[in-house]
Design an enzyme around this catalytic site. Structure first.
Site, mmCIF file in Angstrom:
data_model
loop_
_atom_site.group_PDB
_atom_site.id
_atom_site.type_symbol
_atom_site.label_atom_id
_atom_site.label_comp_id
_atom_site.label_asym_id
_atom_site.label_seq_id
_atom_site.Cartn_x
_atom_site.Cartn_y
_atom_site.Cartn_z
ATOM 1 N N GLY A 272 -13.149 -27.772 11.401
ATOM 2 C CA GLY A 272 -12.865 -26.208 11.857
ATOM 3 C C GLY A 272 -13.940 -25.327 12.209
ATOM 4 O O GLY A 272 -15.536 -26.390 12.183
ATOM 5 N N LEU A 273 -14.167 -23.822 12.149
ATOM 6 C CA LEU A 273 -15.192 -23.806 12.245
ATOM 7 C C LEU A 273 -16.253 -24.634 11.676
ATOM 8 O O LEU A 273 -17.102 -24.415 11.892
ATOM 9 C CB LEU A 273 -15.316 -21.993 12.570
ATOM 10 C CG LEU A 273 -14.946 -21.786 14.119
ATOM 11 C CD1 LEU A 273 -14.788 -20.156 13.497
ATOM 12 C CD2 LEU A 273 -15.389 -22.227 14.679
ATOM 13 N N GLY B 7 -13.179 -32.434 7.892
ATOM 14 C CA GLY B 7 -12.069 -30.698 8.075
ATOM 15 C C GLY B 7 -13.494 -30.326 9.711
ATOM 16 O O GLY B 7 -14.413 -30.958 9.597
ATOM 17 N N GLU C 24 -11.924 -21.389 5.054
ATOM 18 C CA GLU C 24 -11.029 -20.209 4.261
ATOM 19 C C GLU C 24 -11.272 -21.365 3.470
ATOM 20 O O GLU C 24 -9.224 -20.630 2.513
ATOM 21 C CB GLU C 24 -9.908 -20.679 5.676
ATOM 22 C CG GLU C 24 -8.320 -19.748 4.994
ATOM 23 C CD GLU C 24 -7.587 -19.528 5.871
ATOM 24 O OE1 GLU C 24 -7.656 -19.892 7.299
ATOM 25 O OE2 GLU C 24 -6.665 -19.528 5.565
ATOM 26 N N ARG D 270 -4.955 -4.412 7.135
ATOM 27 C CA ARG D 270 -4.016 -5.260 6.745
ATOM 28 C C ARG D 270 -2.932 -5.359 6.191
ATOM 29 O O ARG D 270 -1.726 -4.927 6.180
ATOM 30 C CB ARG D 270 -4.573 -7.039 7.431
ATOM 31 C CG ARG D 270 -4.540 -6.645 8.699
ATOM 32 C CD ARG D 270 -5.368 -8.384 8.767
ATOM 33 N NE ARG D 270 -6.117 -8.795 9.673
ATOM 34 C CZ ARG D 270 -6.416 -10.290 10.689
ATOM 35 N NH1 ARG D 270 -6.299 -10.923 9.932
ATOM 36 N NH2 ARG D 270 -6.912 -9.777 11.591
ATOM 37 N N LEU E 181 -13.597 -15.952 11.487
ATOM 38 C CA LEU E 181 -14.277 -16.622 11.979
ATOM 39 C C LEU E 181 -15.671 -16.584 11.708
ATOM 40 O O LEU E 181 -16.474 -18.097 11.705
ATOM 41 C CB LEU E 181 -14.301 -16.127 13.241
ATOM 42 C CG LEU E 181 -12.974 -16.060 13.950
ATOM 43 C CD1 LEU E 181 -13.114 -16.025 16.138
ATOM 44 C CD2 LEU E 181 -12.366 -17.793 13.480
ATOM 45 N N HIS F 51 -0.292 -11.035 8.053
ATOM 46 C CA HIS F 51 -0.669 -9.668 9.008
ATOM 47 C C HIS F 51 0.373 -8.736 9.793
ATOM 48 O O HIS F 51 1.357 -9.752 9.340
ATOM 49 C CB HIS F 51 -1.141 -11.214 10.116
ATOM 50 C CG HIS F 51 -1.822 -10.471 10.719
ATOM 51 N ND1 HIS F 51 -1.869 -9.499 11.853
ATOM 52 C CD2 HIS F 51 -3.253 -10.722 11.394
ATOM 53 C CE1 HIS F 51 -2.855 -9.119 12.337
ATOM 54 N NE2 HIS F 51 -3.623 -10.080 12.460
ATOM 55 N N SER G 60 -2.092 -10.733 18.265
ATOM 56 C CA SER G 60 -3.844 -10.551 17.698
ATOM 57 C C SER G 60 -4.327 -8.738 17.203
ATOM 58 O O SER G 60 -2.987 -8.368 17.673
ATOM 59 C CB SER G 60 -4.988 -10.847 18.592
ATOM 60 O OG SER G 60 -6.252 -10.275 18.077
ATOM 61 N N GLY H 126 -16.569 -26.816 9.292
ATOM 62 C CA GLY H 126 -16.215 -28.377 9.127
ATOM 63 C C GLY H 126 -17.299 -29.153 10.857
ATOM 64 O O GLY H 126 -18.574 -29.099 10.413
#
Ligand SMILES: Cc1cc2nc3c(=O)[nH]c(=O)nc-3n(C[C@H](O)[C@H](O)[C@H](O)COP(=O)(O)OP(=O)(O)OC[C@H]3O[C@@H](n4cnc5c(N)ncnc54)[C@H](O)[C@@H]3O)c2cc1C
Ligand code: HEM
Ligand code: SF4
Ligand code: FES
Lengths: 256, 659, 226
Positions: free
Chosen positions: B43-44, B41, B447, B331, B463, B267, B285, B46
């Protein structure tokens, strides 16, 4: 329920692998809805091809909302198609008319060899970033974020440059296959921030050297990149990079 | 059912992490050079972990299935990232962020982890700014903040509507720097197909080179998964097309327990489905709820254009039901409220499955402020709207453009139509405090793990968690394991465990081609999605879940007998990739339903219709369900439940109220 | 050791050469145009020949001429190399290109426009420069200056020469419509406040200079200037 009333002729570049030659192949599609995205239209085509026992068209895509930079189709002579400021995945069929013929080709550049069909290899961009598109700060070395005020105008300008998604449309559309817009966006982002100053002149030298080594063409300022960039990256960034490059070569005493 | 040990350090909540940091075993620099770490990964989670571990001196191999690490799904996050900086002087603190997160998660998260998350949140912002991430600023040059749901302070940092992109590009540049220095070897267009476990420890992976189709064996002293969430089990979600559960699921099948699989986040503000052709859903968003007011007509089936419906005939149902938080309720609450209105027949738009998100009131309000700044007294409505639109544009311009692009409607003129959509999965691989799964040496972050958000995640916290895990937690906690591994030499790739893992991957690939069925992979994926959305979506009940399990089992049989995978194994073949992912989604879907059926309570994103208060709010059962469900794979798509009891020593457990 | 490294061989360096030589040529053109415009005094070339004489005898101008020729050569060689290199950067061409959608045709045709200019320059230089510097101007005027004007009048009696000059000046106009502002961009002289001025000036410069140059042969051919 979704089926619409558009009938289209597609001419799509098919190429089995980087080692074989490719050609444009004709496909007919009917009942396309104007609400579909361009890639959803391709989904329909692929579904048909699979059910007929043919091989589906391979193309890059992931986020489908215009931010990952994966999608990359050259549509009727323009990267990301006829609409300004959008990526291929954000293009919708309402931008076309019933009966249209649509020619779809991959990005073409020596530095972006075709992998298969509409998919190309854009790792050259990553290597350019690896050559210097960063600020050397190890995790844990940072000071408090608000110790470093940055004028809003400057921060905003850096952000605008940072908005580049690395899609490569600039290269694809440039008649010289030049990567100046992409490279300058990163250089410009960091050059405008105080954090970027220590490595400013090193960075521009090494990134430009890597860009050249990758086989991109030379910029002739036609401005096509700026016009086609889905994120509105400005030519000002190229000027800024040129300026920094010249300073780095003729003013700075550091050479790499 | 065994008790799970979460390895939470002893001591006071606020001291745990500090103490652990100073007592954590370390690996000396010379030894680090010979220790190899695999990160799946980019992403943020990894990218930040791979970069940081390489900076520390480990030899790192990093994998992603996209053509560039920069395209990991984190890039799509829009709204922002939380941090307890209290720059706004509005009473924020580490404790308050901790409290909000536990409460937002409906008291189903582990206190110690969440407190640590809140503690390191401030460092994340510092690190990102130092990397040159252009977060939004005020004219004074200092960082700006906005509000997100479920909180009453302004602690969300952002970069227009592209926060995830900017943060990921920061982590990506740190990663590329290490790649350039030769300390990280990057494998793009590679998919992890299996974990290799030797003597009970994770020792490597089998990866498929997506271009050549070749299966590769990679050794690592430890394997870190930052492979993202599994929202795509619903087919339609806001996740990227390629997001998948395969890495986590293969790990699960190799012994890693799966935590809280049924906790999914729907969401509230997404662009509604427009037709059968829909391939994914687009998020608008949460930050829009700062300035957008949500309403439906008071009259059922009111077909007038929204601008023709007068104020007194509008039902601002969130403001009505939750006066304290109004449009900024969490949410899960906002989504259910939208569903409730639509189910009751008040929905809008062609499909009637939508509600309005209206910016008019705030546009006018901003316009008035602007007019004042420009010394225009008693401005007329036109002027206010014009000036206000500029402000709205500056704040949300890219989101408004995106909306217009997709729907063909101009949100500056008409209110947006929105509807809830699958967005995030709180569940994931079970991990202990050190983020290690139940397989020693196998870690999960971002995640992909279950750890910090309980039954519902607050906006702008994913995040934060991804970067906390990658930059600050794993690089440290992994020392506890690796310090004992310094004597382990690289295991040769012809070790029987590697051979066997590769053979089993190959047999699955061969099987796909052998079926030669009649239906495409997407056909099955859509079917699975529909079952999951209808019966394991925003509202669930025992009957539906029982049916769903049976339907999914049938679907699995159909899939394995009738799927058609075109092309060949030894070439670039996205259909084959999809087939592997959907096969895993089908198994996961079943487990999600089993988990949802097991949890006889409502909490956060898990809403069991049988368990609700009179006002229709989620009704928890703390007596019997204050635990994490950690499922063990028992072979042949059967699972065994383990429980990790949740102890709340620093927070008084209460019914969540946003009224 | 510090060095200039790839300052000139890198892609930006190559552009730098184009930009500097281009701007230099532009400044030369201004002077050249001014001197030539002296024919419009229409005094049988006396004033013009005076100017030409000054140009031919002033040591500074003579020195600059060497620089000019070197610059021109550099511009041409580098320009043509760039054209070929840039073509090589896209070995497989597109089937369909909609260039008009995003850029001006002349911006995309600098090589072609330059090549027309090159052909013109060969003719032009052998007509006047070679004559005045090497083979010698046959006659003198009333002021006893070499009568370059007479050479000019004689040359512009041939229709194809006039046509070539006019065509070349059209090429020059388009070359500069792109080139003027482009050179500033290349040198990094981009500024929110000044760039629009530079662009506007570039357009006026290109048009005025090309028209002035173009009407000279036409006027002579038509007999307005004697
Ligand atoms: C539209 C959208 C908006 C969001 N907005 C926000 C927000 O404003 N604030 C917020 O806090 N959160 C937000 N989120 C949530 C947040 O973006 C994600 O939870 C977070 O980015 C996940 O990061 P990650 O690193 O765990 O995984 P990802 O970013 O998903 O990365 C997964 C990585 O794993 C790789 N991978 C996966 N499987 C394999 C495999 N089998 N083999 C090899 N590699 C593999 C992928 O290539 C990728 O690199 C949003 C999510 C969405 C969908
Ligand atoms: C008097 C004659 C000429 C003048 C005033 C002139 C001027 C210029 C200028 C100002 C530029 C822009 C440079 C930049 O963008 O940095 C340019 C570019 C160019 N010129 Fe010329 N030029 C002349 C003759 C020629 C000739 C004879 C050629 C022959 C091949 C030529 C070929 C080119 C090319 C190919 C470019 C584009 C290169 C680039 O932008 O990278 N030019 N010229
Ligand atoms: S500069 Fe624009 S066109 Fe080029 S890669 Fe970046 S976003 Fe794409
Ligand atoms: S698919 Fe991500 S930008 Fe188009």
């Amino acid at each position: 329920m979704s089926t619409g009333n558009m009938n289209l002729t597609l001419k799509i570049w098919r190429q089995k692998s980087s080692k074989t030659n490719g050609k444009l192949v004709d496909y007919k599609l009917s009942e396309i809805s104007p609400d579909m995205s361009f890639l959803e239209m391709f989904d329909v085509l692929n579904e048909e091809l699979i059910s007929k026992g043919d091989e589906p068209v391979v193309f890059d895509h992931d986020c489908r909302e215009g931010i990952c930079g994966a999608c990359s189709m050259y549509i009727n002579g323009r990267p990301h198609g006829p609409k300004e400021g959008v990526t291929t995945c954000q293009l919708h069929m309402r931008s076309f008319k019933d009966g249209d013929t649509i020619v779809v080709e991959p990005w073409r550049a020596k530095a972006f060899p075709v992998i298969k069909d509409l998919t190309v290899d854009r790792t050259a961009f990553d290597r350019v970033i690896a050559a210097g598109g960063f600020i050397s700060v190890n995790t844990g070395n940072a000071q408090d974020a608000n110790n470093l005020p940055i004028p809003k105008v400057q921060a905003d300008s850096a952000f605008e440059a940072a908005a580049c998604i690395g899609c490569g449309a600039c290269v694809a559309t440039c008649k010289n296959a030049s990567a100046m817009l992409f490279v300058s966006a990163k250089i410009s982002q960091l050059a405008q921030l105080p954090q970027g100053q220590p490595e400013r002149y090193r960075r521009v030298q090494s990134m430009v050297a890597q860009m050249d080594a990758e086989g991109f063409g030379n910029c002739t300022n036609t401005g096509a990149c700026e016009a086609e960039c889905p994120k509105g990256i400005s030519l000002e960034n190229i000027a800024r990079m040129n300026r920094d490059f010249l300073s780095s070569k003729f003013v700075s005493e550091e050479s790499i | 059912m065994a008790e799970l040990n979460a390895n939470i350090p002893e001591g006071d909540l606020m001291e745990k992490w500090t103490k652990l940091k100073s007592s954590m075993p370390l690996v000396n620099p010379a030894n680090k050079r010979s220790i190899e770490v695999i990160v799946v990964g980019s992403g943020l989670a990894g990218a930040s972990a791979a970069a940081t571990l390489a900076e520390m001196g480990y030899k790192v191999k990093c994998f992603c299935f996209q053509d560039s690490p920069r395209r990991a799904h984190s890039i799509a996050a829009q709204g922002g990232i939380n941090a307890a900086k209290n720059y706004q002087n509005d009473g924020d603190s580490t404790y308050r962020l901790f409290y909000d997160t536990i409460k937002g998660g409906d008291y189903r998260a582990r206190e110690a982890n969440v407190y640590r998350l809140a503690e390191v949140s401030a460092n994340i912002i510092d690190q990102c700014v130092a990397q040159g991430v252009p977060l939004a600023r005020e004219y004074g040059g200092l960082l700006d903040n906005r509000s997100f749901g479920g909180t009453q302070v302004q602690r969300t940092f952002y970069a227009a509507g592209q926060t995830g992109q900017q943060l990921l590009l920061g982590a990506y540049s740190a990663l590329e720097r290490q790649i350039g220095m030769g300390k990280v070897e990057m494998f793009t267009r590679h998919e992890m197909m299996d974990v290799v476990v030797i003597d009970g420890k994770a020792r490597g992976i089998i990866a498929r080179n997506l271009i050549t189709g070749e299966l590769e064996r990679h050794f690592g002293h430890a394997v870190l998964l930052g492979s993202g969430g599994y929202g795509n089990v619903f087919y339609l979600s806001t996740n990227a097309m390629g997001s998948n559960v395969t890495a986590a699921w293969k790990a699960h099948k190799k012994g890693a327990f799966f935590g809280n699989p049924c906790y999914t986040q729907i969401h509230p503000t997404c662009i509604p489905v427009s037709g059968d052709h829909q391939s994914k859903l687009t998020l608008m968003s949460e930050s829009l709820r700062n300035d957008g007011r949500i309403w439906v007509p008071k009259k059922k089936g009111d077909d007038r254009s929204p601008i023709d419906i007068p104020e007194e005939e509008r039902d601002y149902y969130l403001e009505r039901r939750y006066p304290a938080f109004g449009n900024l309720v969490p949410r899960d609450v906002a989504s259910r409220a939208a569903k409730e209105r639509c189910d009751a027949g008040y929905g809008v738009g062609k499909s009637k499955l939508a509600v309005y998100l209206d910016f008019k009131a705030n546009t006018e309000r901003y316009g008035r402020i602007e007019a004042n700044k420009h010394n225009i007294h008693n401005p007329d409505k036109e002027t206010c709207m014009r000036l206000g639109r500029e402000v709205i544009k500056e704040k949300y311009g890219n989101l408004f453009d995106m909306y217009k692009q997709i729907t063909g409607e101009d949100p500056y003129e008409l209110p947006m139509r929105i509807y809830p959509a699958v967005h995030y999965t709180m569940g994931g691989l079970w991990v202990d405090y050190n983020l290690m799964t139940t397989v020693p040496g196998l870690y999960a972050m971002g995640e992909a793990n279950f750890s910090d958000h309980g039954a519902n995640r607050l906006g702008a916290s994913a995040l934060m968690q991804g970067l906390a895990d990658g930059y600050f937690v794993i690089p440290l906690t992994i020392g506890a394991y690796l310090s004992k591994e310094i004597a382990t030499k690289a295991i040769p790739l012809d070790h029987p465990a590697f051979v066997e893992a590769e053979a089993s991957v190959k047999s699955i690939v061969d099987k796909f081609f052998a079926i030669k069925g009649t239906k495409s992979v997407d056909h099955f994926h859509k079917k699975l999605g529909k079952i999951m959305w209808d019966k394991c979506g925003m509202a669930r009940n025992a009957k539906g879940l029982t049916e769903a399990i049976a339907e999914i089992q049938q679907l699995r049989k159909d899939f394995w007998s009738d799927v058609r995978v075109p092309g060949e194994a030894n070439e670039f073949n996205p259909e084959l990739e999809k087939a592997g992912r959907v096969a895993d989604f089908i198994e996961l879907g079943e487990l999600m339903c089993i988990d949802a059926l097991n949890r006889n309570e409502s909490c956060g994103g898990h809403f069991r219709e049988e368990y609700q208060t009179e006002e229709g709010e989620a009704l928890r059962d703390d007596e019997n369900y204050a635990y994490v469900s950690a499922w063990e794979y028992k072979g042949d798509v059967t699972f065994n439940l383990h429980k990790e009891e949740l102890k709340f020593e620093n927070i008084k457990v209460a019914q969540r109220s946003y009224k | 050791m510090a060095s200039f490294g790839n300052a000139f061989s890198s892609s930006i360096g190559k552009k730098l050469i184009m930009g500097i030589t281009g701007l230099f040529l532009i400044s030369f053109l201004a002077v050249h145009c001014f001197i030539n415009a002296l024919i419009f005094v229409n005094d049988g070339g006396l004033t013009f020949n005076l100017g030409a004489h000054f140009m031919a005898t002033n040591w500074f101008i003579r020195a600059m001429e060497v620089v000019l020729m070197a610059g021109l050569l550099a511009h041409i060689i580098q320009g043509l190399r760039l054209v070929f290199q840039n073509q090589a950067a896209r070995p497989v061409k597109y089937a369909v290109v909609d260039g008009a959608a995003n850029s001006k045709w002349y911006s995309r045709s600098m090589g072609l426009l330059g090549t027309i200019l090159l052909i013109f320059l060969i003719v032009h230089l052998s007509d006047f420069w070679v004559v005045s510097r090497f083979t010698g101007i046959p006659t003198v005027d009333a002021n006893d200056h070499e009568n370059l004007f007479a050479v000019m009048v004689a040359r512009f009696q041939t229709p194809w020469v006039v046509i070539l000059y006019v065509l070349a000046m059209a090429s020059l106009c388009y070359h500069l419509l792109h080139g003027f502002a482009s050179a500033f961009q290349t040198l990094g002289w981009n500024h929110k406040k000044y760039t629009p001025l530079i662009k506007a000036f570039g357009v006026w410069y290109s048009i005025i200079i090309s028209i002035l140059f173009a009407i000279m042969p036409v006027a002579i051919y038509a007999g307005f200037i004697k």
